[in-house]
Design an enzyme around this catalytic site. Structure first.
Site, PDB file in Angstrom:
ATOM      1  N   GLY A   9       0.821  -1.203   0.000  1.00 59.03           N
ATOM      2  CA  GLY A   9       0.000   0.000   0.000  1.00 59.03           C
ATOM      3  C   GLY A   9       0.855   1.253   0.000  1.00 59.03           C
ATOM      4  N   THR A  10       0.274   2.353   0.450  1.00 56.95           N
ATOM      5  CA  THR A  10       1.003   3.619   0.517  1.00 56.95           C
ATOM      6  C   THR A  10       1.936   3.608   1.710  1.00 56.95           C
ATOM      7  OG1 THR A  10      -0.929   4.720  -0.428  1.00 56.95           O
ATOM      8  CG2 THR A  10       0.767   6.118   0.547  1.00 56.95           C
ATOM      9  N   PHE A  11       3.168   4.001   1.506  1.00 60.76           N
ATOM     10  CA  PHE A  11       4.162   3.939   2.576  1.00 60.76           C
ATOM     11  C   PHE A  11       3.731   4.805   3.756  1.00 60.76           C
ATOM     12  CE2 PHE A  11       7.956   4.697   4.961  1.00 60.76           C
ATOM     13  CZ  PHE A  11       8.685   3.523   4.830  1.00 60.76           C
ATOM     14  N   GLY A  12       3.843   4.254   4.937  1.00 57.55           N
ATOM     15  CA  GLY A  12       3.507   4.985   6.155  1.00 57.55           C
ATOM     16  C   GLY A  12       2.278   4.481   6.858  1.00 57.55           C
ATOM     17  N   GLY A  13       1.479   3.651   6.181  1.00 57.11           N
ATOM     18  CA  GLY A  13       0.345   3.018   6.840  1.00 57.11           C
ATOM     19  C   GLY A  13      -0.896   3.888   6.944  1.00 57.11           C
ATOM     20  N   THR A  14      -1.869   3.363   7.683  1.00 57.10           N
ATOM     21  CA  THR A  14      -3.200   3.964   7.766  1.00 57.10           C
ATOM     22  C   THR A  14      -3.194   5.329   8.428  1.00 57.10           C
ATOM     23  OG1 THR A  14      -4.265   1.791   7.816  1.00 57.10           O
ATOM     24  CG2 THR A  14      -5.526   3.653   8.677  1.00 57.10           C
ATOM     25  N   CYS A  15      -2.587   5.429   9.594  1.00 58.76           N
ATOM     26  CA  CYS A  15      -2.675   6.669  10.381  1.00 58.76           C
ATOM     27  C   CYS A  15      -2.174   7.869   9.596  1.00 58.76           C
ATOM     28  CB  CYS A  15      -1.894   6.518  11.681  1.00 58.76           C
ATOM     29  SG  CYS A  15      -1.793   8.036  12.650  1.00 58.76           S
ATOM     30  N   HIS A  58      -7.558  27.419  38.779  1.00 63.18           N
ATOM     31  CA  HIS A  58      -8.867  28.075  38.712  1.00 63.18           C
ATOM     32  C   HIS A  58      -8.738  29.294  37.811  1.00 63.18           C
ATOM     33  CE1 HIS A  58     -12.801  29.516  39.950  1.00 63.18           C
ATOM     34  NE2 HIS A  58     -12.245  30.723  40.114  1.00 63.18           N
TER      35      HIS A  58
END
Length: 467
Positions: A33-39, A450
């Protein structure tokens, strides 16, 4: 046949395993897939880069009740998209070039492979790769349900919806989880008419029931929310739109939209890898079974030299979990006689929608089961944002913190927050749970600024009837 010291399948969190300790050894990194993964490419990072502009775009509607009249002149979808992916694509291509061209000891295989054994795999052209140690970090992919018309070009998943050329005027989102919630916020804030079809009776059903109910109520105020509704088909129209067939409490209903986003969940990519054919143990949902050291199991026993991390084996589907597991695997690869275990006791998560939601630990339902199993009474406290000074400033009537603890010990079992910046406000509770700080000590043993909004956590702790 080519042999390596280390083989890694997956370039997301798996990419971080290639540390300087491997400089004098042969490593192969595999990803079709695209280098670097899903995230990096289609998940956490680009979605949040959309969420922040959406927050800005929604400011006029939120500010008018406070006496501030703002107006939204417009949203330049392509400018937003191109800004995001110019940066994302550069990071991905840079990471690929570094692994492929700059490290002499690393070989990058840009293809999908299938396992041929416990530590071997084959490429589509027939090359056989073996390794002393193999890490499976193949991630997950969006589920496409078996619905007529699901393959139409107007139907998208989270992988493709962010790169469309034009923002849809009307969008149907199928699903009620965190992906659906976040994209509903983004597109609605940008001016899209959003309809959400959810098969169940609430959104974010995996969360504590109090939060799920509250989020569903607020969602219905912002979007056209159709609960207990199935999508039974999608048909193309001559003008480029589609008509979705919805079947809900009112019976069959057609809905014409420009695009459909399918967000009904994700499945691990272990089937594409041939994990079952290799005889590896799998959960019912397809995840690899691993032990506490991230070793993959076969017939209930760890396979020597075979590891997994992230969505391929984890049920959390969270980048910070994959990163944690990658650190564990990185250590264990180099120190087989001193294995470290992953710590999944207090895994937090957040939904970057409107409102924001964050949680860690047990839901109330789970805590009740814990109480019954251990004969330990639990207590809960719900504190509304509007009960604090900062909540007054926002005139907030919907945000709240819900805490769950053991009554006798004050041990915090769970925290659930819905409202402004929930993902940040929850962090002190995550820290307390991780380091064993009880509710009484946490509330009284430190200063709370506060009138910061974190006072809502302080007051919720004080209202827990512990000790």
């Amino acid at each position: 046949m080519t042999h390596y010291d280390l083989a890694i399948i997956g370039s997301g969190s798996g990419n971080t395993l290639i540390t300087p300790e491997w400089d004098d050894r042969k490593v192969v990194l595999v990803d079709g897939g695209t280098f670097g993964g899903t995230c990096l490419n289609v998940g956490c990072i680009p979605t949040k880069m959309y969420v922040y502009p959406a927050l800005l775009a929604s400011a006029p509607a939120d500010s008018s009740r406070l006496g501030v009249d703002l107006s939204l002149d417009g949203v330049r979808w392509r400018d937003i998209r191109d800004r995001i992916f110019t940066r994302i694509d550069a990071i991905s291509s840079g990471g690929r070039a570094y692994r492929a061209d700059e490290l002499e000891n690393v070989t990058l295989i840009e293809d999908y492979v299938r396992l041929t054994g416990e530590r071997s795999f084959q490429t589509p052209v027939g090359d056989l790769i073996t390794a002393d140690q193999l890490v499976i970090a193949t991630g997950s992919r969006a589920v496409l349900p078996d619905i007529p018309g699901i393959s139409l070009p107007q139907v998208h998943t989270s992988d493709t919806i962010m790169r469309v050329d034009q923002r849809p005027r009307r969008l149907l989102i199928v699903g009620g989880g965190y992906i659906a919630a976040e994209f509903a916020h983004v597109f609605a804030a940008f001016g899209t008419s959003v309809t959400i079809a959810v098969r169940s009776g609430a959104m974010l059903r995996h969360l504590d029931h109090t939060v799920s109910e509250a989020f569903s109520e607020q969602a219905a105020e912002q979007w056209d929310l159709r609960l207990d509704t199935d999508v039974t088909g999608i048909a193309a129209n001559d003008d480029g739109s589609v008509t979705a067939s919805l079947n809900g409490p009112a019976g069959p209903t057609p809905l014409e939209v420009d695009m459909v986003l399918v967000a009904v969940g994700r499945v691990p990519n272990t089937d594409r890898l041939g994990a079952a054919d290799a005889g590896l143990d799998l959960h019912d949902d397809g995840r690899l079974v691993v032990d506490e050291y991230q070793r993959v199991l076969r017939s209930g026993k760890p396979v020597d030299g075979l590891w997994s991390l992230g969505d391929a084996s984890s049920g959390y589907q969270l980048k910070h979990v994959a990163n944690h597991e990658a650190k564990v695997v990185a250590h264990n690869l180099l120190h087989p006689q001193d294995l470290r275990a992953s710590d999944h006791r207090f895994v937090p998560s957040a939904v970057f929608s409107h409102p924001q939601v964050a949680s860690v630990g047990m839901t109330e339902e789970q805590a009740l089961g814990h109480a019954e199993a251990t004969d330990t009474a639990i207590v809960t406290a719900v504190q509304h944002y509007g009960s604090t000074a900062y909540g007054w400033a926002m005139e907030d009537t919907q945000g709240f913190v819900k805490l769950i603890a053991e009554q006798a010990s004050g041990r915090i079992l769970g925290a659930h927050i819905i409202g402004h910046e929930a993902s940040m406000i929850i962090q002190p509770v995550i820290q307390a749970m991780s380091f064993g700080l009880d509710a009484h000590t946490m509330a009284r043993g430190q200063y709370w600024i506060h009138p910061a909004l974190t006072e809502v956590v302080e007051n919720a702790l004080l209202n827990l009837k512990t000790g």
